[in-house]
Write a protein that holds these residues in place. Structure first.
Motif, PDB file in Angstrom:
ATOM      1  N   ARG A   1       0.822  -1.436   0.346  1.00 47.38           N
ATOM      2  CA  ARG A   1       0.250   0.381   0.242  1.00 47.38           C
ATOM      3  C   ARG A   1       0.847   1.641   0.355  1.00 47.38           C
ATOM      4  O   ARG A   1       2.010   1.397   0.743  1.00 47.38           O
ATOM      5  CB  ARG A   1      -0.818   0.118   0.980  1.00 47.38           C
ATOM      6  N   VAL A   2       0.257   2.634  -0.525  1.00 47.93           N
ATOM      7  CA  VAL A   2       1.150   3.497  -0.576  1.00 47.93           C
ATOM      8  C   VAL A   2       0.388   4.816  -0.106  1.00 47.93           C
ATOM      9  O   VAL A   2      -0.489   4.495  -0.999  1.00 47.93           O
ATOM     10  CB  VAL A   2       1.654   3.259  -2.070  1.00 47.93           C
ATOM     11  N   THR A   3       0.285   5.562   0.153  1.00 46.12           N
ATOM     12  CA  THR A   3      -0.004   6.885   0.963  1.00 46.12           C
ATOM     13  C   THR A   3       0.601   7.930   0.688  1.00 46.12           C
ATOM     14  O   THR A   3       1.851   8.599   0.342  1.00 46.12           O
ATOM     15  CB  THR A   3      -0.572   7.090   2.322  1.00 46.12           C
ATOM     16  N   ARG A   4      -0.073   8.955  -0.124  1.00 42.26           N
ATOM     17  CA  ARG A   4       1.068  10.723   0.260  1.00 42.26           C
ATOM     18  C   ARG A   4      -0.095  11.173   0.426  1.00 42.26           C
ATOM     19  O   ARG A   4      -1.241  11.671   0.690  1.00 42.26           O
ATOM     20  CB  ARG A   4       0.936  10.921  -1.256  1.00 42.26           C
ATOM     21  N   GLY A   5       0.362  12.164   1.761  1.00 41.17           N
ATOM     22  CA  GLY A   5      -0.071  12.740   3.196  1.00 41.17           C
ATOM     23  C   GLY A   5      -1.449  12.628   3.844  1.00 41.17           C
ATOM     24  O   GLY A   5      -2.516  12.888   3.544  1.00 41.17           O
ATOM     25  N   GLY A   6      -1.360  10.286   4.355  1.00 44.05           N
ATOM     26  CA  GLY A   6      -2.344  10.169   4.905  1.00 44.05           C
ATOM     27  C   GLY A   6      -3.368   9.746   3.185  1.00 44.05           C
ATOM     28  O   GLY A   6      -3.954   8.561   3.723  1.00 44.05           O
ATOM     29  N   THR A   7      -3.624  10.204   2.284  1.00 46.07           N
ATOM     30  CA  THR A   7      -4.553   9.601   1.153  1.00 46.07           C
ATOM     31  C   THR A   7      -4.096   8.560   0.649  1.00 46.07           C
ATOM     32  O   THR A   7      -2.749   9.009  -0.043  1.00 46.07           O
ATOM     33  CB  THR A   7      -5.049  10.676   0.412  1.00 46.07           C
ATOM     34  N   ALA A   8      -4.557   7.908  -0.013  1.00 46.76           N
ATOM     35  CA  ALA A   8      -4.032   6.118  -0.667  1.00 46.76           C
ATOM     36  C   ALA A   8      -3.901   6.081  -1.716  1.00 46.76           C
ATOM     37  O   ALA A   8      -4.953   7.307  -2.740  1.00 46.76           O
ATOM     38  CB  ALA A   8      -4.851   4.851  -0.065  1.00 46.76           C
ATOM     39  N   ILE A   9      -3.060   5.658  -2.639  1.00 45.65           N
ATOM     40  CA  ILE A   9      -3.215   6.164  -3.807  1.00 45.65           C
ATOM     41  C   ILE A   9      -2.585   4.491  -4.418  1.00 45.65           C
ATOM     42  O   ILE A   9      -2.039   3.614  -4.014  1.00 45.65           O
ATOM     43  CB  ILE A   9      -1.426   6.728  -3.512  1.00 45.65           C
TER      44      ILE A   9
ATOM     45  N   GLY B   1       5.695   7.892 -16.102  1.00 44.93           N
ATOM     46  CA  GLY B   1       4.536   9.409 -15.920  1.00 44.93           C
ATOM     47  C   GLY B   1       3.409   8.270 -15.709  1.00 44.93           C
ATOM     48  O   GLY B   1       2.833   9.899 -15.135  1.00 44.93           O
ATOM     49  N   ARG B   2       3.223   7.316 -15.685  1.00 42.17           N
ATOM     50  CA  ARG B   2       1.981   7.317 -15.016  1.00 42.17           C
ATOM     51  C   ARG B   2       2.227   6.937 -13.665  1.00 42.17           C
ATOM     52  O   ARG B   2       1.142   7.106 -12.623  1.00 42.17           O
ATOM     53  CB  ARG B   2       1.550   4.892 -15.038  1.00 42.17           C
ATOM     54  N   LEU B   3       3.239   7.162 -12.797  1.00 41.37           N
ATOM     55  CA  LEU B   3       3.166   7.548 -11.476  1.00 41.37           C
ATOM     56  C   LEU B   3       2.978   8.559 -10.641  1.00 41.37           C
ATOM     57  O   LEU B   3       2.921   8.773 -10.119  1.00 41.37           O
ATOM     58  CB  LEU B   3       4.994   6.288 -11.654  1.00 41.37           C
ATOM     59  N   ARG B   4       3.848   9.698 -12.046  1.00 43.68           N
ATOM     60  CA  ARG B   4       3.879  10.603 -11.421  1.00 43.68           C
ATOM     61  C   ARG B   4       2.814  11.210 -11.749  1.00 43.68           C
ATOM     62  O   ARG B   4       2.730  11.928 -10.500  1.00 43.68           O
ATOM     63  CB  ARG B   4       4.358  12.210 -12.404  1.00 43.68           C
ATOM     64  N   LYS B   5       2.075  10.956 -12.357  1.00 46.24           N
ATOM     65  CA  LYS B   5       0.455  11.503 -12.099  1.00 46.24           C
ATOM     66  C   LYS B   5      -1.000  10.838 -11.269  1.00 46.24           C
ATOM     67  O   LYS B   5      -1.396  11.103 -10.492  1.00 46.24           O
ATOM     68  CB  LYS B   5      -0.386  10.725 -13.543  1.00 46.24           C
ATOM     69  N   ALA B   6       0.260   9.513 -11.211  1.00 43.76           N
ATOM     70  CA  ALA B   6      -0.303   9.076  -9.368  1.00 43.76           C
ATOM     71  C   ALA B   6      -0.614   9.653  -8.690  1.00 43.76           C
ATOM     72  O   ALA B   6      -1.585   9.821  -7.483  1.00 43.76           O
ATOM     73  CB  ALA B   6      -0.650   7.151  -9.555  1.00 43.76           C
ATOM     74  N   LEU B   7       0.977   9.942  -8.037  1.00 42.10           N
ATOM     75  CA  LEU B   7       1.193  10.648  -6.958  1.00 42.10           C
ATOM     76  C   LEU B   7       0.788  11.775  -6.647  1.00 42.10           C
ATOM     77  O   LEU B   7       0.547  12.225  -5.636  1.00 42.10           O
ATOM     78  CB  LEU B   7       2.996  10.742  -7.292  1.00 42.10           C
ATOM     79  N   GLY B   8       0.121  12.289  -8.460  1.00 44.09           N
ATOM     80  CA  GLY B   8       0.032  13.959  -7.700  1.00 44.09           C
ATOM     81  C   GLY B   8      -1.743  14.594  -8.340  1.00 44.09           C
ATOM     82  O   GLY B   8      -2.070  15.518  -8.661  1.00 44.09           O
ATOM     83  N   GLN B   9      -2.354  13.442  -8.160  1.00 44.94           N
ATOM     84  CA  GLN B   9      -3.796  12.927  -8.401  1.00 44.94           C
ATOM     85  C   GLN B   9      -4.113  13.833  -7.152  1.00 44.94           C
ATOM     86  O   GLN B   9      -5.072  14.576  -7.561  1.00 44.94           O
ATOM     87  CB  GLN B   9      -4.252  11.799  -8.427  1.00 44.94           C
ATOM     88  N   GLY B  10      -3.781  14.486  -6.104  1.00 48.06           N
ATOM     89  CA  GLY B  10      -4.637  15.743  -4.855  1.00 48.06           C
ATOM     90  C   GLY B  10      -3.640  17.019  -5.028  1.00 48.06           C
ATOM     91  O   GLY B  10      -3.982  17.489  -4.348  1.00 48.06           O
ATOM     92  N   GLY B  11      -3.373  16.717  -6.255  1.00 51.13           N
ATOM     93  CA  GLY B  11      -2.770  18.562  -6.440  1.00 51.13           C
ATOM     94  C   GLY B  11      -1.751  19.001  -5.961  1.00 51.13           C
ATOM     95  O   GLY B  11      -0.783  19.993  -5.706  1.00 51.13           O
ATOM     96  N   GLU B  12      -0.741  17.986  -4.927  1.00 54.99           N
ATOM     97  CA  GLU B  12       0.655  17.825  -4.368  1.00 54.99           C
ATOM     98  C   GLU B  12       1.473  18.180  -6.053  1.00 54.99           C
ATOM     99  O   GLU B  12       1.468  17.363  -7.197  1.00 54.99           O
ATOM    100  CB  GLU B  12       1.565  16.289  -3.877  1.00 54.99           C
ATOM    101  N   GLY B  13       3.177  18.262  -5.526  1.00 58.03           N
ATOM    102  CA  GLY B  13       4.195  18.614  -6.691  1.00 58.03           C
ATOM    103  C   GLY B  13       4.522  16.967  -6.971  1.00 58.03           C
ATOM    104  O   GLY B  13       4.380  16.200  -6.123  1.00 58.03           O
ATOM    105  N   ASP B  14       5.119  17.033  -8.102  1.00 57.82           N
ATOM    106  CA  ASP B  14       6.365  16.253  -8.944  1.00 57.82           C
ATOM    107  C   ASP B  14       7.319  15.529  -7.881  1.00 57.82           C
ATOM    108  O   ASP B  14       7.994  16.384  -7.998  1.00 57.82           O
ATOM    109  CB  ASP B  14       6.275  16.212 -10.244  1.00 57.82           C
ATOM    110  N   PRO B  15       7.217  14.928  -7.099  1.00 56.21           N
ATOM    111  CA  PRO B  15       8.424  14.689  -6.688  1.00 56.21           C
ATOM    112  C   PRO B  15      10.104  13.508  -7.479  1.00 56.21           C
ATOM    113  O   PRO B  15      10.928  13.369  -6.498  1.00 56.21           O
ATOM    114  CB  PRO B  15       7.884  14.033  -5.053  1.00 56.21           C
TER     115      PRO B  15
END
Length: 233
Positions: free
Chosen positions: A152-160, A207-221
């Motif tokens: 499982r992966v989360t970003r800022g507490g939100t599941a990705i 590109g797909r990973l970037r899109k998934a990680l940025g779906q909440g409007g966060e910056g591209d890591p």
């Protein structure tokens, strides 16, 4: 010998000139969820390391052509490969031999005959340091959390939601934040060297990973390094 398909699992290069012993070790490693690449002598071992870095090397001291000590010395003297952990296996039981092996750069030293259970425990301990996500550990980078056990992966507490390839790609990045990984290195780590995939496939999945990680409007890591590859952060 051709390396096994990675499938996100750690890869161990097993260097042992006795076929029976090599077969037993390979069987136990694979049963433990580890891909095994085999070499029967020191020259073949150095060639395989040059082709693609394993996550760990199990290295017998007494080898034909190039000794295990010399293989260890060459691997640890090169910037690109010195971080690869090496467990030296030897029938030499004297303390002076153990000291010599460790001084050459080996990360661990086991004398023959050894307990397979103890060897597997030491292999897993080294892998936890070199590839934590591959052995079920939790990785964190800024607000991104990856749980290798539950996948499982989360970003800022939100599941990705990530596909298997994107999960392996992210775990590879998170194991070495800041390190620039070439497309060839990512192909080796994520897809495996037995899989014939165009290097442009890496760009698509990044590109797909970037899109998934940025779906909440966060910056591209993920940082693109022109002419070199990609890095996390």
């Amino acid at each position: 010998m051709s390396p096994a398909v990675a499938n996100g699992r750690p890869t161990v290069l097993l260097v042992e000139d006795e076929p029976a012993q090599r077969e037993i070790l390979a069987y136990n490693l694979e049963a433990g969820g580890i891909n095994v690449v085999q070499a029967g002598d020191g020259e073949e071992a150095l060639m395989l390391v040059a082709e693609g870095m394993p996550d760990l090397i199990l290295l017998d001291w007494m080898l034909p052509n190039v000794s295990g000590i010399e293989v260890c010395r060459q691997i640890k003297s090169r910037t690109a490969t010195r971080a690869v952990p090496i467990i030296m296996l030897s029938a030499r039981t004297e303390e002076v031999d153990m000291v010599r092996g460790l001084d050459t750069g080996a990360d661990d030293y086991m004398t023959k005959p050894y307990s397979l259970a103890e060897l597997m425990a030491r292999v897993q301990a080294q892998l936890r340091r070199s590839r934590p996500a591959a052995v079920g550990s939790r990785l964190e980078y800024e607000d991104i959390v990856l749980d290798g056990e539950t996948h499982r992966v989360t970003r800022g507490g939100t599941a990705i939601k990530l596909g298997p390839t994107e999960f392996r790609l992210l775990s590879t990045f998170m194991e070495k934040p800041g390190r620039v990984l070439s497309r060839e290195q990512l192909l080796d780590r994520v897809w495996g060297r037995d899989i014939h995939v165009d290097s442009r496939t890496v760009d698509v999945h990044v590109g797909r990973l970037r899109k998934a990680l940025g779906q909440g409007g966060e910056g591209d890591p993920i940082r693109t390094v022109r002419g070199a590859g990609y890095a996390l952060g």
